[in-house]
Design a protein around this motif. Structure first.
Motif, mmCIF file in Angstrom:
data_model
loop_
_atom_site.group_PDB
_atom_site.id
_atom_site.type_symbol
_atom_site.label_atom_id
_atom_site.label_comp_id
_atom_site.label_asym_id
_atom_site.label_seq_id
_atom_site.Cartn_x
_atom_site.Cartn_y
_atom_site.Cartn_z
ATOM 1 N N LEU A 60 13.966 10.535 8.930
ATOM 2 C CA LEU A 60 15.856 10.099 8.793
ATOM 3 C C LEU A 60 15.029 8.865 8.073
ATOM 4 C CD1 LEU A 60 18.211 10.193 10.257
ATOM 5 C CD2 LEU A 60 17.260 9.477 12.426
ATOM 6 N N VAL A 61 16.280 8.174 7.309
ATOM 7 C CA VAL A 61 16.233 6.370 6.668
ATOM 8 C C VAL A 61 17.679 5.939 7.476
ATOM 9 C CG1 VAL A 61 15.716 5.897 4.634
ATOM 10 C CG2 VAL A 61 14.624 7.939 4.918
ATOM 11 N N TYR A 62 17.198 5.224 7.216
ATOM 12 C CA TYR A 62 18.302 3.962 8.306
ATOM 13 C C TYR A 62 18.568 2.597 7.393
ATOM 14 C CZ TYR A 62 16.106 5.925 13.104
ATOM 15 O OH TYR A 62 15.755 7.116 13.648
ATOM 16 N N ASP A 63 20.294 2.977 6.816
ATOM 17 C CA ASP A 63 20.965 1.871 6.569
ATOM 18 C C ASP A 63 20.804 1.831 4.641
ATOM 19 O OD1 ASP A 63 22.325 1.441 8.104
ATOM 20 O OD2 ASP A 63 20.791 0.226 8.853
ATOM 21 N N LYS A 64 20.067 2.647 3.693
ATOM 22 C CA LYS A 64 19.612 2.465 2.093
ATOM 23 C C LYS A 64 20.437 3.617 1.534
ATOM 24 C CE LYS A 64 16.705 -1.010 1.954
ATOM 25 N NZ LYS A 64 17.331 -2.023 1.018
ATOM 26 N N ASP A 65 19.669 3.382 -0.155
ATOM 27 C CA ASP A 65 19.954 4.420 -0.409
ATOM 28 C C ASP A 65 18.823 4.789 -1.335
ATOM 29 O OD1 ASP A 65 22.691 3.893 -1.361
ATOM 30 O OD2 ASP A 65 22.291 2.288 -2.880
ATOM 31 N N TYR A 66 18.523 6.304 -1.259
ATOM 32 C CA TYR A 66 17.229 6.700 -1.506
ATOM 33 C C TYR A 66 17.128 8.135 -1.695
ATOM 34 C CZ TYR A 66 18.371 9.046 2.866
ATOM 35 O OH TYR A 66 18.909 9.910 4.519
ATOM 36 N N GLY A 83 13.633 -7.309 -0.967
ATOM 37 C CA GLY A 83 13.386 -8.443 0.012
ATOM 38 C C GLY A 83 14.117 -7.882 1.532
ATOM 39 N N GLU A 84 14.731 -6.513 1.732
ATOM 40 C CA GLU A 84 15.138 -6.076 2.874
ATOM 41 C C GLU A 84 14.614 -5.385 3.616
ATOM 42 O OE1 GLU A 84 19.433 -4.368 2.603
ATOM 43 O OE2 GLU A 84 20.053 -5.781 0.768
ATOM 44 N N ARG A 85 14.293 -4.344 4.831
ATOM 45 C CA ARG A 85 13.426 -3.407 5.530
ATOM 46 C C ARG A 85 14.028 -2.588 5.422
ATOM 47 N NH1 ARG A 85 10.650 -6.095 9.689
ATOM 48 N NH2 ARG A 85 9.517 -3.634 10.961
ATOM 49 N N LEU A 86 13.545 -1.729 5.349
ATOM 50 C CA LEU A 86 13.201 -0.168 5.099
ATOM 51 C C LEU A 86 12.659 0.230 6.428
ATOM 52 C CD1 LEU A 86 14.684 2.179 3.693
ATOM 53 C CD2 LEU A 86 11.918 2.653 2.810
ATOM 54 N N GLU A 87 13.823 1.218 7.481
ATOM 55 C CA GLU A 87 12.804 1.495 8.515
ATOM 56 C C GLU A 87 12.872 3.220 8.405
ATOM 57 O OE1 GLU A 87 14.181 -0.527 12.237
ATOM 58 O OE2 GLU A 87 14.099 -2.041 11.289
ATOM 59 N N PHE A 88 12.282 4.241 8.854
ATOM 60 C CA PHE A 88 12.333 6.253 8.532
ATOM 61 C C PHE A 88 11.586 5.990 9.677
ATOM 62 C CE2 PHE A 88 9.083 4.478 5.273
ATOM 63 C CZ PHE A 88 8.213 6.156 5.279
#
Length: 124
Positions: A60-66, A83-88
């Motif tokens: 489950l990936v939050y708020d990103k293109d992937y 520079g932005e944080r990637l959360e999953f």
């Protein structure tokens, strides 16, 4: 390409060959931070997440293109390091065996790359 690399929540191995490879082995929430040198604003990144035997897994990936692809034993998450944080979160469910008890509440015994099901927390 990287100015610094730091990790928490597991055992980290960093190697430089043709590419930078960061391997994090963890059974809990974990984070990896990569500070890029000034000449880079984004770098393609692949996270290879192990799927322990006897478990089904998803990401489950939050708020990103992937982009996500998978094999029987690995989930690959492709994205850009910025520079932005990637959360999953990696989610685990025990495979149901014919005549078996079905899904279990606890996580896998041999998780190697991310937190067990229901464990909140970032993983950049």
């Amino acid at each position: 390409m990287d100015k610094s690399i730091s990790a928490t929540g597991g055992i980290v191995t960093i190697s430089y060959t043709n590419n930078t490879v960061i391997q994090l082995a963890s059974r809990n929430n974990a984070t990896v931070s990569v500070a890029l040198t000034e000449e880079y604003i984004l770098v393609p990144v692949t996270f290879n997440l192990a799927i322990p035997a006897d478990y089904e897994s998803s990401v489950l990936v939050y708020d990103k293109d992937y982009q996500v692809s998978r094999t029987n034993s690995t989930i690959s998450l492709l994205c850009n390091c910025t520079g932005e944080r990637l959360e999953f979160d990696q989610i685990y469910n025990a495979r149901k065996v014919a005549g078996g008890p079905g899904p279990q509440e606890r996580g896998p015994e041999n998780a190697t790359s991310s937190p067990p099901a229901g464990a909140p927390g970032p993983q950049p």
